[in-house]
Design a protein around this motif. Structure first.
Motif, PDB file in Angstrom:
ATOM      1  N   UNK A   9       9.715  -6.893  -1.797  1.00 35.46           N
ATOM      2  CA  UNK A   9       9.613  -5.499  -1.670  1.00 35.46           C
ATOM      3  C   UNK A   9       9.785  -5.028  -3.097  1.00 35.46           C
ATOM      4  N   UNK A  10       8.941  -4.254  -3.739  1.00 37.61           N
ATOM      5  CA  UNK A  10       9.247  -3.529  -4.952  1.00 37.61           C
ATOM      6  C   UNK A  10       8.800  -2.141  -5.059  1.00 37.61           C
ATOM      7  N   UNK A  11       8.760  -1.583  -6.057  1.00 32.00           N
ATOM      8  CA  UNK A  11       8.582  -0.152  -6.104  1.00 32.00           C
ATOM      9  C   UNK A  11       7.247   0.134  -7.113  1.00 32.00           C
ATOM     10  N   UNK A  12       6.460   1.219  -7.233  1.00 33.67           N
ATOM     11  CA  UNK A  12       5.252   1.465  -7.736  1.00 33.67           C
ATOM     12  C   UNK A  12       5.282   1.612  -9.182  1.00 33.67           C
ATOM     13  N   UNK A  13       6.585   1.277  -9.816  1.00 29.80           N
ATOM     14  CA  UNK A  13       6.392   1.099 -11.272  1.00 29.80           C
ATOM     15  C   UNK A  13       5.908  -0.382 -11.747  1.00 29.80           C
TER      16      UNK A  13
END
Length: 281
Positions: A9-13
């Motif tokens: 999982x990561x974020x959109x940055x």
């Protein structure tokens, strides 16, 4: 139903490569972009190109925000249906509240997630994910993966030429004195991400030509033998990025250079015209 072992999982940055987009165990949770009362989801409701167009016509400067703990929890509950656990790698905790919100969301969801502060953004996150997936394939346990990635976090080398000084200032990433002097002298900063995940100005340039040469010189200093791989991240200036790539390869033949665009969330702060070179030691 047998659950799969690990979701990533990561974020959109993060810079999302085609390989990650097509990876069955990879999930990117999108941050939000606000123009006044209007809210957009990064990369879903608003592409970087659309963002730049909106900034030019907007009466209010855009802002960004991470999902709430409750929103993260809802995402995690859905992922938990298919996975035993997850590893989440987020934007530097010094630059955003995303990591804190994500940790709180995991507590609400009751889903076991191992969190890693990338102490970085963009390709700095991507490189950690790629390494972690590689370690998983080699049979490493989650604690072993966490230990290795935490060693790697903070080792990213970054040189970022800021395209729009005003956006960096209004986004709260530089103080008023810095902005005033920069605007007065018509200079733009080159910044880097420090080992503890903060942004730091390291150089000032007066022209794009000098900025590109500065970036080439920094790459050449680190890769004199032309070995290794670097990433060029650009903010809606693909022609300049292609020019920079050609300059680098002309001076350092054999180096692998990949070009990608910065996400809409990062573009809010760095602005159109931003170009960065990044690599891990």
């Amino acid at each position: 139903m047998t659950k799969k072992p690990i979701a990533w999982i990561t974020d959109s940055t993060a810079y999302i490569t085609d390989e990650l987009k097509n990876h069955p165990d990879f999930y990117s949770i999108r941050l939000n972009i606000h123009f006044g009362e209007k809210q957009f989801i990064d990369g879903v409701d608003l592409t970087p190109t659309q963002l730049y167009e909106n900034i030019k016509s907007a009466t209010e400067f855009p802002k960004t925000s991470q999902p709430s703990a409750g929103e993260f929890a809802e995402k995690f509950k859905k992922i938990a249906v298919d996975y035993e656990q997850a590893i989440a790698i987020h934007i530097s905790g010094e630059l955003s509240g995303t990591l804190t919100s994500s940790i709180a969301g995991a507590d609400i969801a009751g889903f076991p997630i191992t969190f890693i502060d990338s102490k970085s953004l963009s390709y700095g996150i991507t490189g950690l994910i790629d390494k972690g997936m590689e370690l998983q394939k080699e049979g490493a346990s989650v604690p072993e993966i966490k230990m290795e990635l935490e060693k790697m976090a903070g080792t990213l080398k970054s040189f970022i030429y800021i395209g729009q000084l005003e956006q960096l200032y209004k986004g709260g990433r530089m103080n008023g004195v810095q902005f005033f002097l920069g605007s007065l002298l018509k200079v733009k900063p080159i910044i880097q991400i420090t080992t503890d995940g903060k942004l730091e100005a390291i150089e000032k340039v007066r022209s794009e030509k000098k900025a590109l040469q500065y970036l080439v010189d920094k790459v050449a200093e680190a890769h004199p033998k032309g070995k290794g791989k670097i990433y060029l991240m650009e903010g809606n200036v693909p022609e300049q990025a292609a020019e920079l790539k050609a300059m680098i390869l002309n001076q350092i033949p054999g180096l692998t250079v990949e070009i990608g665009d910065i996400s809409s969330t990062l573009a809010v702060h760095a602005g159109e015209g931003t170009i960065a070179v990044l690599w891990f030691d």
